[in-house]
Design a protein around this motif. Structure first.
Motif, mmCIF file in Angstrom:
data_model
loop_
_atom_site.group_PDB
_atom_site.id
_atom_site.type_symbol
_atom_site.label_atom_id
_atom_site.label_comp_id
_atom_site.label_asym_id
_atom_site.label_seq_id
_atom_site.Cartn_x
_atom_site.Cartn_y
_atom_site.Cartn_z
ATOM 1 N N SER A 75 -8.926 7.529 0.506
ATOM 2 C CA SER A 75 -7.859 8.261 -0.180
ATOM 3 C C SER A 75 -8.371 9.639 -0.579
ATOM 4 C CB SER A 75 -7.372 7.492 -1.421
ATOM 5 O OG SER A 75 -8.382 7.445 -2.418
ATOM 6 N N ASN A 100 -5.053 6.158 2.983
ATOM 7 C CA ASN A 100 -5.015 5.710 4.371
ATOM 8 C C ASN A 100 -5.631 4.314 4.422
ATOM 9 O OD1 ASN A 100 -5.238 5.238 7.071
ATOM 10 N ND2 ASN A 100 -6.481 7.040 7.545
ATOM 11 N N TYR A 101 -4.839 3.310 4.812
ATOM 12 C CA TYR A 101 -5.307 1.928 4.790
ATOM 13 C C TYR A 101 -6.010 1.509 6.077
ATOM 14 C CZ TYR A 101 -2.440 1.438 0.595
ATOM 15 O OH TYR A 101 -1.899 1.585 -0.655
ATOM 16 N N ASN A 114 -0.788 2.537 11.495
ATOM 17 C CA ASN A 114 -1.667 3.053 10.442
ATOM 18 C C ASN A 114 -0.893 3.193 9.134
ATOM 19 O OD1 ASN A 114 -2.446 4.509 13.221
ATOM 20 N ND2 ASN A 114 -4.297 4.122 12.058
ATOM 21 N N TYR A 116 0.021 3.950 5.298
ATOM 22 C CA TYR A 116 -0.476 4.945 4.342
ATOM 23 C C TYR A 116 0.533 5.134 3.222
ATOM 24 C CZ TYR A 116 2.821 8.221 6.550
ATOM 25 O OH TYR A 116 3.965 8.825 7.012
#
Length: 303
Positions: A75, A100-101, A114, A116
């Motif tokens: 992050s 951002n995971y 993705n 986020y």
């Protein structure tokens, strides 16, 4: 790794939705284990921690933070404080924050996505005598995939009161008070607001500050944290903190690193108009976290 994250994230700091609004994007705060709700930074106060922090501060400054969490979860945020833009003599702040995971793969279709979170924030502070107040207004957008996303609007409201010529600062506030404006498909989820209280104390004999913080989430979770900060030299500040809920992350391995879960360490190096903050957060058997912040006192550079 991804399967591990799917199961572990709901039980860590990323539980619930729109957790981008529940992270203090500041390395100093991370080094104090987020116990600094009532301990105002003398150099670069951050409104995301407490919107009342910047009240009465005439400085213009910029901060940029990077946070490495678990595995490939990262992050970051940029923050800009500007005095007099809305109310003369009372600073406002602007920030962009994101989580951002990492990357995930749909087992059925093989599609990679993705997830986020993104948050835009506006802060306004106001000082009256020894009372400092402030408000944050956030717009957050959460995306799991191109078809599964949501948005929300929420706010933070806080106040601080200075005692004994500023030696003691105490305050309270409510954070993440809001609602979803666009639910995931037709599924609405509650944003978890929480009450926050804290106290900070500057010692007389040595350049040491103590702080503590209590968070009560309306979902029932309680968090207690304590920190201390020492001005070791003119341009060097060191700190440590402890989160008493750190034992919630223990998984029974009884290793040494698990016994230190909840601790954090950090330092600030000041150089003219620049400030560099670093922190290291121990989460027991879970991955440790690292945070770094670069601060720039723009009012000194452009004067």
């Amino acid at each position: 790794m991804k399967i591990f994250l799917i199961f572990i994230l709901p039980f860590t700091v990323f539980a619930g939705v729109f957790k981008v609004g529940d992270i203090d994007f500041d390395s100093r705060s991370a080094g104090l284990r987020n116990s600094d709700f009532a301990l105002i930074s003398p150099n670069y106060p951050n409104s995301l921690i407490n919107p009342a922090f910047t009240a009465g501060n005439p400085s213009m400054y910029f901060s940029s933070t990077y946070f490495n969490h678990f595995e490939d979860v990262n992050s970051g945020a940029v923050f800009f404080n500007y005095p007099d833009i809305f109310i003369k003599g009372h600073p406002a702040g602007f920030s962009i924050s994101a989580i951002n995971y990492g990357s995930f793969e749909d087992i059925d279709s093989g599609t990679e996505y993705n997830p986020y979170d993104l948050m835009l924030s506006v802060s306004q502070s106001y000082k009256w005598k020894d009372i400092l107040t402030g408000i944050n207004i956030h717009y957050a957008y959460s995306s799991i995939s191109s078809e599964y996303n949501s948005s929300a609007v929420f706010t933070d409201i806080a106040a601080l009161y200075k005692l004994m010529n500023g030696k003691i600062t105490a305050g309270g506030g409510i954070f993440d008070l809001g609602l979803q404006t666009d639910p995931y498909y037709d599924s609405e989820e509650d944003i978890d607001p929480h009450l926050r209280a804290g106290i900070g104390y500057d010692l007389d004999k040595i350049p040491l500050s103590l702080c503590s913080q209590y968070d009560h989430y309306l979902s029932g979770f309680n968090r207690y944290a304590f920190g201390l900060e020492l001005e070791a030299k003119k341009n060097l500040i060191v700190r440590t903190g402890y989160d008493f809920s750190g034992n919630d992350k223990e998984i029974g391995s009884n290793t040494k690193i698990e016994k230190f879960g909840g601790l954090s360490f950090g330092a600030t190096i000041l150089f003219d108009a620049f400030g560099f903050d670093f922190s290291y957060i121990i989460n027991g058997e879970l991955d440790s976290e690292f945070c770094a912040t670069i601060n720039l006192l723009t009012s000194e550079i452009f004067k």
